[in-house]
Design an enzyme around this catalytic site. Structure first.
Site, PDB file in Angstrom:
ATOM      1  N   GLN A   1      -4.264  -4.808   7.434  1.00 45.27           N
ATOM      2  CA  GLN A   1      -5.285  -5.741   6.938  1.00 45.27           C
ATOM      3  C   GLN A   1      -5.202  -7.093   7.655  1.00 45.27           C
ATOM      4  O   GLN A   1      -5.918  -8.020   7.284  1.00 45.27           O
ATOM      5  CB  GLN A   1      -5.138  -5.953   5.420  1.00 45.27           C
ATOM      6  CG  GLN A   1      -5.357  -4.697   4.582  1.00 45.27           C
ATOM      7  CD  GLN A   1      -6.823  -4.241   4.532  1.00 45.27           C
ATOM      8  OE1 GLN A   1      -7.737  -4.917   4.995  1.00 45.27           O
ATOM      9  NE2 GLN A   1      -7.046  -3.058   3.983  1.00 45.27           N
TER      10      GLN A   1
ATOM     11  N   CYS B   1      -4.703   2.377  -3.628  1.00 39.49           N
ATOM     12  CA  CYS B   1      -3.411   2.831  -3.090  1.00 39.49           C
ATOM     13  C   CYS B   1      -2.330   1.781  -3.262  1.00 39.49           C
ATOM     14  O   CYS B   1      -1.445   1.625  -2.403  1.00 39.49           O
ATOM     15  CB  CYS B   1      -3.527   3.251  -1.622  1.00 39.49           C
ATOM     16  SG  CYS B   1      -4.729   4.538  -1.337  1.00 39.49           S
TER      17      CYS B   1
ATOM     18  N   ASP C   1       3.301  -3.844   8.137  1.00 36.18           N
ATOM     19  CA  ASP C   1       2.031  -3.153   7.930  1.00 36.18           C
ATOM     20  C   ASP C   1       0.927  -4.170   8.246  1.00 36.18           C
ATOM     21  O   ASP C   1       0.627  -5.047   7.441  1.00 36.18           O
ATOM     22  CB  ASP C   1       1.940  -2.667   6.482  1.00 36.18           C
ATOM     23  CG  ASP C   1       0.610  -1.988   6.194  1.00 36.18           C
ATOM     24  OD1 ASP C   1      -0.289  -2.036   7.062  1.00 36.18           O
ATOM     25  OD2 ASP C   1       0.466  -1.420   5.095  1.00 36.18           O
TER      26      ASP C   1
ATOM     27  N   LYS D   1     -10.443   0.044  10.524  1.00 35.74           N
ATOM     28  CA  LYS D   1     -10.602  -1.193   9.736  1.00 35.74           C
ATOM     29  C   LYS D   1     -10.954  -2.381  10.629  1.00 35.74           C
ATOM     30  O   LYS D   1     -11.210  -3.475  10.142  1.00 35.74           O
ATOM     31  CB  LYS D   1      -9.313  -1.491   8.968  1.00 35.74           C
ATOM     32  CG  LYS D   1      -9.020  -0.466   7.876  1.00 35.74           C
ATOM     33  CD  LYS D   1      -7.808  -0.884   7.083  1.00 35.74           C
ATOM     34  CE  LYS D   1      -7.178   0.253   6.325  1.00 35.74           C
ATOM     35  NZ  LYS D   1      -7.890   0.648   5.109  1.00 35.74           N
TER      36      LYS D   1
ATOM     37  N   HIS E   1       0.876  -1.171   0.000  1.00 35.92           N
ATOM     38  CA  HIS E   1       0.000   0.000   0.000  1.00 35.92           C
ATOM     39  C   HIS E   1       0.920   1.229   0.000  1.00 35.92           C
ATOM     40  O   HIS E   1       2.000   1.184   0.596  1.00 35.92           O
ATOM     41  CB  HIS E   1      -0.830  -0.046   1.289  1.00 35.92           C
ATOM     42  CG  HIS E   1      -1.881   1.016   1.402  1.00 35.92           C
ATOM     43  ND1 HIS E   1      -1.604   2.329   1.721  1.00 35.92           N
ATOM     44  CD2 HIS E   1      -3.226   0.948   1.274  1.00 35.92           C
ATOM     45  CE1 HIS E   1      -2.727   3.019   1.771  1.00 35.92           C
ATOM     46  NE2 HIS E   1      -3.726   2.209   1.493  1.00 35.92           N
TER      47      HIS E   1
HETATM   48  N1  PMP Z   1      -1.794  -0.398   4.682  1.00 38.76           N
HETATM   49  C1  PMP Z   1      -2.767  -1.147   4.150  1.00 38.76           C
HETATM   50  C2  PMP Z   1      -2.458  -2.554   3.715  1.00 38.76           C
HETATM   51  C3  PMP Z   1      -4.051  -0.613   4.027  1.00 38.76           C
HETATM   52  O1  PMP Z   1      -5.026  -1.371   3.486  1.00 38.76           O
HETATM   53  C4  PMP Z   1      -4.294   0.715   4.444  1.00 38.76           C
HETATM   54  C5  PMP Z   1      -5.663   1.341   4.302  1.00 38.76           C
HETATM   55  N2  PMP Z   1      -6.260   1.149   3.053  1.00 38.76           N
HETATM   56  C6  PMP Z   1      -3.246   1.438   4.999  1.00 38.76           C
HETATM   57  C7  PMP Z   1      -2.009   0.858   5.108  1.00 38.76           C
HETATM   58  C8  PMP Z   1      -3.423   2.837   5.492  1.00 38.76           C
HETATM   59  O2  PMP Z   1      -4.273   2.861   6.602  1.00 38.76           O
HETATM   60  P1  PMP Z   1      -4.930   4.221   7.122  1.00 38.76           P
HETATM   61  O3  PMP Z   1      -5.562   4.869   5.928  1.00 38.76           O
HETATM   62  O4  PMP Z   1      -5.916   3.770   8.128  1.00 38.76           O
HETATM   63  O5  PMP Z   1      -3.819   5.033   7.696  1.00 38.76           O
END
Ligand code: PMP
Length: 421
Positions: A212, A376, A209, A235, A132
């Site tokens: 998920q 993203c 990270d 999430k 991401h």
């Molecule tokens: N890493 C991953 C794998 C994600 O799916 C996301 C959110 N789509 C993020 C980082 C970023 O998280 P946040 O927008 O809550 O900061």
């Protein structure tokens, strides 16, 4: 059988698009919230609201207690002690906090103890092509600021990591290895143990990270053996505006802060400042107390369902979703149908000859909410020859009926746009 928890989520009772029942399949972007979380936040504001860590009155005391209890609960949820959990506004900020700490150390800040984080020319930072943007751009910027080199573990044609590259990409020059636990596009669970073993053998620091994974799988940072991990409340059935950085205490106490202000300090003179130990040194300014309380309520709610049961439910949904998608002519599943360590309740798809936004619109018209675009993760899509995809993603409240509704409408998309398959 996983319990039907839909009634715990008030938003899921609403209708959309001319009275259609809502089929919410955008949980990978953000999850819906149960009463338990909404009530915990409301209760805090109604009865205990005050600023934490300052003030001598009862409300300040109660707010501080609630904030610190929430910290212990969220830390315990990932198998960590409370003093290793830093509140952040979300995973993005948590990852930036680590990268910017390295940058500050590279600029000479943080004293002798921060030297272990200083990077320069010849040092390497390793990520993966599946990241991401929140776990890619901070490392790109760190490399640009310090003269270090960014390298990455590539993806195979099936969208999974090429573990055979671990040895050649992670070397004696590698200082940081940052990677996702679960891909937000393919849902594939990463072999953390393999990456950590290689990173440790060369003395690199690992950053996970866990955005998920923490919402969907039992996660113990101690068992995973990583050094830092980041995740977001929103999430995992919790509120927006809060998340966490977990880090090994010895690392957190040495990492220079990179956001400055009140409450994080020991002594401030006109010339200089000394910081509190972690986690407080990373928490300047007024804190998101109600959100932290809500995040702890979400952890309790998920804990009550049992994370093993949640993971089994997600794997079951993923199997129906992914097998179903792979059988629809003209629709391409991004990533494999199944993977050695599992795939969570996500399926991103590309429909031949139809733009993801158009796919999303057909689904939305039928009350089915999905995510469209690159999610993203532009490099992952580019690697697979795509600019975007349509992603369905579930959570504890997602039912087989939701998945079947998605598959049924998806199957009509090619002919709806006159694409012959
Ligand atoms: N890493 C991953 C794998 C994600 O799916 C996301 C959110 N789509 C993020 C980082 C970023 O998280 P946040 O927008 O809550 O900061």
């Amino acid at each position: 059988m996983f319990p039907d928890v839909r009634r715990d989520f008030p938003l899921l009772t609403r209708t959309v698009r001319n009275g259609k029942p809502l089929v919410y399949l955008d949980s990978g972007a953000t999850s819906q919230k149960p009463h338990a979380v909404l009530n915990a936040e409301a209760d805090f504001y109604q009865f205990h609201n005050g600023a934490v860590a300052r003030g001598a009155h009862l409300l300040a005391e109660e707010a501080t207690d609630a904030f610190e209890t929430a910290r212990s609960e969220v830390a315990a949820f990932i198998g960590a002690p409370a003093d290793e959990l830093v509140w952040t506004p979300g995973a993005t900020q948590a990852l930036n906090l680590v990268a910017n700490g390295f940058a500050a150390a590279s600029d000479g800040l943080g004293g002798l103890e921060a030297r272990r984080f200083a990077l320069g020319e010849g040092d390497e930072i390793v990520v993966t092509e599946a990241e991401h943007h929140a776990n890619l751009i901070p490392w790109q910027q760190l490399a640009a600021r310090t003269g270090a080199t960014l390298r990455w573990i590539g993806l195979g044609d099936d969208g999974t990591l090429r573990y055979e590259e671990l040895e050649s990409v992670i070397t004696e020059r590698t200082r940081i290895v940052a990677f996702t636990h679960v891909s937000n596009v393919t849902g594939v669970v990463t072999d953390v143990a393999a990456i950590v073993a290689r990173a440790r053998s060369v003395g690199a620091i690992t950053v996970l990270d866990a955005c998920q994974s923490v919402p969907h799988l039992p996660v113990s940072v101690a068992n995973l053996g990583v050094d830092f991990a980041a995740f977001s409340a929103h999430k995992m059935l919790g509120p927006t505006g809060v998340g966490a950085l977990w880090g090994r205490k010895d690392l957190l106490d040495a990492l220079p802060p990179s956001i400055y202000g009140g409450s994080a300090i020991k002594i401030v003179t006109m010339e200089e400042t000394t910081w509190l130990d972690a986690p407080q040194r990373f928490e300047p300014g007024t804190q998101p107390v109600a959100q932290a309380v809500g995040m702890a309520a979400a952890a309790r709610y998920l804990g009550g369902l049992g994370m093993d049961a949640v993971a089994a439910h997600e794997a079951h949904l993923a199997a129906i979703l992914r097998e179903g998608v792979s059988e629809i002519p003209g629709v391409r599943l991004i990533g494999p149908v199944s993977a050695p360590l599992g795939v969570l309740g996500i399926a991103a798809v590309a429909v031949d000859g139809v733009h993801p936004h158009d796919v999303g619109q057909v689904l939305d018209d039928r009350g089915i909410a999905v995510r469209v675009g690159h999610h993203c993760a532009q490099p992952l899509h580019r690697r697979l020859g795509l600019t975007g995809s349509t992603r369905a993603s579930g959570h504890v409240y997602t039912s087989e009926d939701d998945v079947r509704a998605f598959l049924e409408v998806l199957a009509t998309v090619p002919s709806f746009f006159g694409v012959t398959v």
